[in-house]
Design an enzyme around this catalytic site. Structure first.
Site, short mmCIF file in Angstrom:
data_model
loop_
_atom_site.label_atom_id
_atom_site.label_comp_id
_atom_site.label_asym_id
_atom_site.label_seq_id
_atom_site.Cartn_x
_atom_site.Cartn_y
_atom_site.Cartn_z
N ASN A 12 35.34 -34.69 -4.22
CA ASN A 12 36.08 -35.30 -3.11
C ASN A 12 36.22 -36.78 -3.44
OD1 ASN A 12 37.05 -36.34 -0.73
ND2 ASN A 12 35.22 -35.88 0.48
N LYS A 14 37.84 -38.96 -1.83
CA LYS A 14 37.98 -39.79 -0.63
C LYS A 14 39.16 -40.77 -0.82
CE LYS A 14 33.13 -38.92 0.17
NZ LYS A 14 31.90 -39.31 0.84
N HIS A 99 35.32 -32.98 7.40
CA HIS A 99 34.37 -33.87 6.72
C HIS A 99 33.77 -34.83 7.75
CE1 HIS A 99 32.66 -36.88 4.08
NE2 HIS A 99 32.73 -35.98 3.10
N GLU A 101 33.22 -37.85 7.63
CA GLU A 101 33.95 -39.12 7.76
C GLU A 101 35.17 -38.96 8.66
OE1 GLU A 101 34.17 -39.80 3.54
OE2 GLU A 101 32.01 -40.18 3.53
N GLU A 169 26.79 -30.87 4.39
CA GLU A 169 26.65 -32.26 3.96
C GLU A 169 25.89 -33.05 5.02
OE1 GLU A 169 29.94 -33.38 0.93
OE2 GLU A 169 30.69 -33.78 2.93
N GLY A 175 26.61 -40.76 0.16
CA GLY A 175 26.78 -42.11 -0.38
C GLY A 175 25.55 -42.98 -0.29
N SER A 214 25.15 -37.17 -2.15
CA SER A 214 24.43 -37.78 -3.27
C SER A 214 24.07 -36.80 -4.37
CB SER A 214 23.18 -38.52 -2.76
OG SER A 214 23.56 -39.58 -1.91
P1 13P Z 1 28.57 -38.62 -2.19
O1 13P Z 1 28.43 -37.58 -3.30
O2 13P Z 1 29.22 -39.86 -2.65
O3 13P Z 1 27.29 -38.80 -1.46
O4 13P Z 1 29.61 -37.99 -1.12
C1 13P Z 1 29.42 -36.69 -0.68
C2 13P Z 1 30.60 -36.29 0.11
O5 13P Z 1 30.81 -36.79 1.20
C3 13P Z 1 31.51 -35.30 -0.47
O6 13P Z 1 32.41 -34.84 0.46
#
Ligand code: 13P
Length: 251
Positions: A12, A14, A99, A101, A169, A175, A214
């Site tokens: 992803n 983003k 997601h 976010e 997640e 992150g 992560s």
């Molecule tokens: P990270 O791997 O950067 O922690 O992000 C995970 C994520 O949100 C994937 O959708």
């Protein structure tokens, strides 16, 4: 991992990636081809602006693409939004919905996520439906019940003839470089599997459940070895060909 399920590793990106990032995809495609092709499904979800070009670059190496979100409607007066049909038209095969976010930044509810998942199915694509608890919810001992409620609300009752993918997640692991312990991941993935089986029977037993948060080359093989972990949804580490390739190779 569950033996009979083909694992899936999805990147992803983003809100990251411009034309220059396609060099990493070319490098990844080369690494995968050199190794005889991936032994799992490999998906990259770039910004929609790169979908078509990424498809052209990567298709021969076995990489497929996905969108990061979609509007529940197929078309209409929704400035700035993108529909699942449009993503399909650009060559996507998967779409991430729900997601954390999106749930946080855009106040998306389980009901909306479910409508988006249905829209993804209507376009003939596979939704990757995300769930996960916040740190406060885990500290309060509510992680399992929060995720169960998200699953209950975000998954359509009827997806006969379609496929879904679930991504667990934990919000606090995204992150941050922090991950749950293998025991915590196992507990959550087992609970999600039990939930899917109770609600959907054999289709629930065959559904891929990804871990995200992560995931990186140094922890991927430990995480991917856990029962009922059928792949990963990778953020930061999917932006660099070498790191993403190492995660794919850990399957
Ligand atoms: P990270 O791997 O950067 O922690 O992000 C995970 C994520 O949100 C994937 O959708």
């Amino acid at each position: 991992m569950t033996a009979q399920i083909t694992p899936l590793i999805a990147g992803n990106w983003k809100m990251n990636g411009t034309t220059a990032s396609l060099g990493e995809v070319q490098k990844l495609a080369g690494l995968l081809t050199q190794g005889g092709g991936p032994r799992c499904t490999v998906v990259i979800c770039p910004p929609a602006t790169l979908l078509e070009r990424l498809n052209e670059l990567a298709a021969s190496s076995g990489i497929v693409t996905g969108g990061q979100d979609c509007h529940p409607a197929p078309s209409g007066a929704h400035t700035g939004d993108i529909s699942a049909q449009m993503l399909a038209d650009a060559g996507a095969q998967y779409v991430i919905v729900g997601h954390s976010e999106r749930r946080t930044d855009h106040h998306e509810t389980d009901d909306l996520v479910q409508l988006k998942a249905l829209a993804v199915h209507s376009a003939g694509l596979v939704p990757i439906i995300c769930v996960g608890e916040t740190e406060d919810q885990r500290d309060a001992g509510d992680a399992l019940s929060v995720v169960a409620a998200q699953l209950a609300g975000s998954l359509p009752d009827d997806w006969t003839g379609h496929e879904i993918v679930i991504a667990y997640e934990p919000v606090w692991a995204i992150g941050t470089g922090r991950t749950p312990t293998p025991a915590e991941i196992a507990e959550m993935h087992d609970a999600i599997r039990a939930d899917l089986e109770t609600r959907f029977g054999e289709r629930g037993a065959a559904t891929r459940i990804l871990y995200g948060g992560s995931m990186k080359p140094s922890n991927a093989s430990q995480i991917l070895r856990i029962g009922n972990v059928n792949g990963g949804l990778v953020g930061g580490a999917s932006l660099l060909a070498n790191d993403f390739h190492a995660i794919i190779s850990a399957v």
